[in-house]
Design a protein around this motif. Structure first.
Motif, PDB file in Angstrom:
ATOM      1  N   ARG A 231      -5.959  -8.068   7.627  1.00 54.00           N
ATOM      2  CA  ARG A 231      -5.571  -7.979   6.215  1.00 54.00           C
ATOM      3  C   ARG A 231      -6.706  -7.352   5.388  1.00 54.00           C
ATOM      4  NH1 ARG A 231      -3.298 -14.097   6.217  1.00 54.00           N
ATOM      5  NH2 ARG A 231      -1.229 -13.662   7.058  1.00 54.00           N
ATOM      6  N   ASP A 232      -7.949  -7.537   5.834  1.00 57.42           N
ATOM      7  CA  ASP A 232      -9.059  -6.934   5.078  1.00 57.42           C
ATOM      8  C   ASP A 232     -10.172  -6.397   5.985  1.00 57.42           C
ATOM      9  OD1 ASP A 232     -10.034  -9.374   5.918  1.00 57.42           O
ATOM     10  OD2 ASP A 232     -10.448 -10.165   3.921  1.00 57.42           O
ATOM     11  N   PRO A 317      -6.844 -11.647   0.171  1.00 56.42           N
ATOM     12  CA  PRO A 317      -6.320 -11.244   1.489  1.00 56.42           C
ATOM     13  C   PRO A 317      -6.107 -12.418   2.438  1.00 56.42           C
ATOM     14  CG  PRO A 317      -8.096  -9.788   0.819  1.00 56.42           C
ATOM     15  CD  PRO A 317      -8.069 -10.911  -0.165  1.00 56.42           C
ATOM     16  N   GLU A 338     -14.445 -11.194  -3.329  1.00 57.23           N
ATOM     17  CA  GLU A 338     -14.298 -10.154  -2.336  1.00 57.23           C
ATOM     18  C   GLU A 338     -15.313 -10.376  -1.234  1.00 57.23           C
ATOM     19  OE1 GLU A 338     -14.177  -5.315  -1.867  1.00 57.23           O
ATOM     20  OE2 GLU A 338     -14.191  -6.208  -3.870  1.00 57.23           O
ATOM     21  N   ASN A 340     -17.350  -9.288   1.735  1.00 63.17           N
ATOM     22  CA  ASN A 340     -17.825  -7.965   2.106  1.00 63.17           C
ATOM     23  C   ASN A 340     -19.147  -8.102   2.815  1.00 63.17           C
ATOM     24  OD1 ASN A 340     -20.047  -7.806   0.013  1.00 63.17           O
ATOM     25  ND2 ASN A 340     -18.269  -8.132  -1.301  1.00 63.17           N
TER      26      ASN A 340
END
Length: 345
Positions: A231-232, A317, A338, A340
């Motif tokens: 999904r991410d 996500p 987010e 990352n």
């Protein structure tokens, strides 16, 4: 009990053809001998570069070189590899000794734990002790960064997870995905695939490290299936085992993966009463804006009953919400998180 250091899992080696495997072996022997140069079968430059990279994913203990040059004569069947070492020989040997000792020391307290407990022990160590190196120093791509300096980028973190899994007898590889400039993803990303209870799962300690902080641990990327992780995460550089099981996702195992709004209300009421943070995963269908609005309304209703306000952050996500209950609201009441590589504040 002795620390059980496994031989490096030759996962990527097993994906190579005979000539490529011969080059892999020659590279491994040459680098372990700290040779200034060595011969390998002559292959295309891209092939040699990929094999060099695969070798170091299979064997994170080869942490002291990250690139090489090569030369060959047109009538020769071999190429000469000239590795670039990060340190001189004496320094490498000192670092090797320190890394071996560090891995054994970290593994020792977890030797008697179950497979899942060992996996969590490694994950938690990374999330509590390693910070992302925005300067991306060469050693941050290797185990010497996270295990020696407490800093690393995703590659170094994934290799550190692997070497600790190796030490604790857990099957583990490093997975690698492509960059995606269209999404402003500038770099390849590395994480792990582990085998727990005979099944394969994704484990991304870097992304969980991004979301958590200090004692606040997150498990949004702990034992995910392919469907969940991609999904991410971007498409893979090299093939990895299929991860089909989603029943051992951390939040599902801990019974904080909800399918009903009444569960969210009940847990919110409990958390605000005890003055505790609430982290939960939503799997009651897609987390649409309408569903999210309903969940936020329920959480805030329970907060107001105790004269508090709900401060919510969302990993969209993975459909994970983190809620704190505050007397006075400072900053935004709701924010998107987010996960990352630590590129953003």
């Amino acid at each position: 009990m002795e620390v059980m250091v496994m031989a490096c899992e030759s996962y990527y080696y097993n994906q190579l053809n005979k000539a490529q495997q011969a080059a892999y072996h020659a590279m491994k022997n040459g680098l372990q001998a700290l040779a200034p140069s060595f011969q390998v079968p002559l292959l295309e430059g891209r092939e040699l570069s990929d094999i060099y990279f695969m070798l170091r994913l299979d064997c994170p203990e080869i942490f002291y070189t990250v690139k090489f040059k090569y030369r060959y004569y047109p009538d020769s069947g071999n190429a000469e590899i000239l590795p670039e070492y990060l340190f001189d020989k004496n320094k490498i040997r000192a670092h090797q000794k320190a890394m071996k000792s560090r891995v054994e020391k970290l593994a020792r307290p977890a030797l008697k734990l179950s497979e899942t407990e060992k996996e969590q022990y490694i994950h938690d160590f990374i999330c509590q002790n390693v910070r992302y190196d925005k300067l991306k120093k060469p050693y941050s791509h290797e185990i010497i960064g996270p295990l020696g300096q407490n800093v690393g980028v995703c590659e170094g973190i994934a290799k550190s997870v692997k070497i600790l899994c190796d030490a604790l007898g857990i099957w583990c590889i490093v997975a690698l995905s492509e960059a995606n400039p269209e999404k402003e993803i500038k770099y390849r990303h590395a994480w792990n695939v582990v085998r727990i209870g005979g099944k394969y799962y994704h484990l991304d300690a870097t992304f969980d490290n991004t979301l958590g902080g200090g004692e606040r641990l997150r498990y949004d990327y702990f034992n995910l299936s392919d469907k969940q992780i991609f999904r991410d995460h971007e498409r893979l550089v090299w093939k990895i085992p299929s991860c089909e099981d989603s029943d051992h996702f951390y939040y599902k195992e801990k019974k904080i993966s909800f399918t009903k709004t009444e569960d969210v209300r009940r847990r919110s009421a409990q958390a605000v009463k005890k003055g505790k943070m609430l982290i939960f995963h939503w799997r009651g269908g897609y987390l649409t804006k309408e569903v999210l609005t309903e969940l936020l309304h329920i959480i805030e209703e329970e907060a107001v009953k105790k004269e508090r306000h709900a401060k919510v952050s969302l990993n969209w996500p993975q459909a994970v919400l983190q809620v704190t209950f505050e007397k006075e609201l400072e900053g935004e009441q709701f924010r998107m998180e987010e996960a990352n590589e630590g590129e953003q504040e």
